[in-house]
Design a protein around this motif. Structure first.
Motif, mmCIF file in Angstrom:
data_model
loop_
_atom_site.group_PDB
_atom_site.id
_atom_site.type_symbol
_atom_site.label_atom_id
_atom_site.label_comp_id
_atom_site.label_asym_id
_atom_site.label_seq_id
_atom_site.Cartn_x
_atom_site.Cartn_y
_atom_site.Cartn_z
ATOM 1 N N ASP A 73 -5.371 5.962 0.928
ATOM 2 C CA ASP A 73 -4.996 4.438 1.282
ATOM 3 C C ASP A 73 -3.485 4.187 1.174
ATOM 4 O OD1 ASP A 73 -5.065 1.893 1.873
ATOM 5 O OD2 ASP A 73 -6.985 1.207 1.265
ATOM 6 N N MET A 74 -2.795 4.106 2.197
ATOM 7 C CA MET A 74 -1.364 3.720 1.944
ATOM 8 C C MET A 74 -1.046 2.371 1.478
ATOM 9 S SD MET A 74 0.151 6.808 2.417
ATOM 10 C CE MET A 74 1.667 6.115 2.405
ATOM 11 N N GLU A 75 -2.292 1.442 1.576
ATOM 12 C CA GLU A 75 -1.770 0.049 0.859
ATOM 13 C C GLU A 75 -1.504 0.208 -0.425
ATOM 14 O OE1 GLU A 75 -3.991 -3.438 2.006
ATOM 15 O OE2 GLU A 75 -4.073 -2.719 4.069
ATOM 16 N N LEU A 81 2.364 -5.160 -3.719
ATOM 17 C CA LEU A 81 0.666 -5.721 -3.746
ATOM 18 C C LEU A 81 0.168 -4.953 -4.891
ATOM 19 C CD1 LEU A 81 -0.303 -4.675 0.001
ATOM 20 C CD2 LEU A 81 0.135 -7.135 -1.109
ATOM 21 N N PHE A 82 0.445 -3.834 -5.423
ATOM 22 C CA PHE A 82 -0.130 -3.000 -6.447
ATOM 23 C C PHE A 82 0.861 -2.656 -7.460
ATOM 24 C CE2 PHE A 82 -2.928 -2.684 -2.771
ATOM 25 C CZ PHE A 82 -4.196 -3.153 -3.389
ATOM 26 N N ASP A 83 1.444 -3.352 -8.642
ATOM 27 C CA ASP A 83 2.512 -3.253 -9.274
ATOM 28 C C ASP A 83 2.014 -1.636 -10.180
ATOM 29 O OD1 ASP A 83 4.409 -2.670 -11.304
ATOM 30 O OD2 ASP A 83 4.110 -5.008 -11.726
ATOM 31 N N PRO A 84 2.824 -0.627 -9.957
ATOM 32 C CA PRO A 84 2.172 0.405 -10.811
ATOM 33 C C PRO A 84 2.315 0.307 -12.314
ATOM 34 C CG PRO A 84 4.051 0.852 -9.499
ATOM 35 C CD PRO A 84 3.716 -0.521 -9.049
ATOM 36 N N LEU A 124 3.851 5.101 -9.747
ATOM 37 C CA LEU A 124 3.349 5.180 -8.253
ATOM 38 C C LEU A 124 3.994 6.502 -7.612
ATOM 39 C CD1 LEU A 124 2.211 4.307 -5.204
ATOM 40 C CD2 LEU A 124 4.201 2.928 -4.823
ATOM 41 N N TRP A 125 2.907 7.367 -7.308
ATOM 42 C CA TRP A 125 3.503 8.705 -6.745
ATOM 43 C C TRP A 125 2.875 8.894 -5.187
ATOM 44 C CZ3 TRP A 125 2.026 13.119 -10.792
ATOM 45 C CH2 TRP A 125 2.714 13.150 -11.678
#
Length: 138
Positions: A73-75, A81-84, A124-125
């Protein structure tokens, strides 16, 4: 961090630091098996009956369980949106147009190879069959 993972050598690559993962519903059982054989602890969205859960609920479950998320899921690749840094890691598998099953397995192999030399926690990878790109905050 581009390391190619040898298909035949997975059992010879014990992880330095095993990672606890949650696999999204779009990652198949073969990807699950490869990560587990590499020594990582794997839980799935399907096992926990979260298949219809929204993205925010899923990432919150991962945060509470201290599990990295592996997804197509690329989102989840959007750090706005999703701070790693708030999670135990997000690995978004990015496949080529018209991907084959082997492309997915190669990407999971790239993830395993990357984990042998680096820590996913708080990162985030974007994982492709032949490389990993890591998101760098400014």
């Amino acid at each position: 961090m581009a390391r190619k993972w040898p298909e035949s050598g997975i059992s010879k690559w014990p992880p330095i630091n095993p990672v606890k993962f949650k696999l999204d519903e779009n990652i198949g059982s073969r990807g699950h098996d490869l990560l587990r054989k590499a020594g990582h602890e794997v839980s799935t969205v399907r096992d926990q009956k979260l298949t219809s859960a929204g993205d925010k609920k899923l990432i919150e479950v991962c945060r509470k369980e201290k599990r990295g998320l592996v997804t197509l899921d690329m989102e989840f690749g959007n750090p706005l949106l999703f701070d790693p840094s708030k999670y135990s890691g997000i690995a978004v598998i990015k496949l080529p147009p018209k991907p084959s099953h082997q492309n997915l397995l190669d990407a999971v192999g790239s993830l395993i190879a990357g984990l042998a030399s680096d820590d996913l926690s708080g990162k985030l990878w974007i994982v492709q069959p032949d490389r990993i790109r890591e998101y760098q905050q400014d």
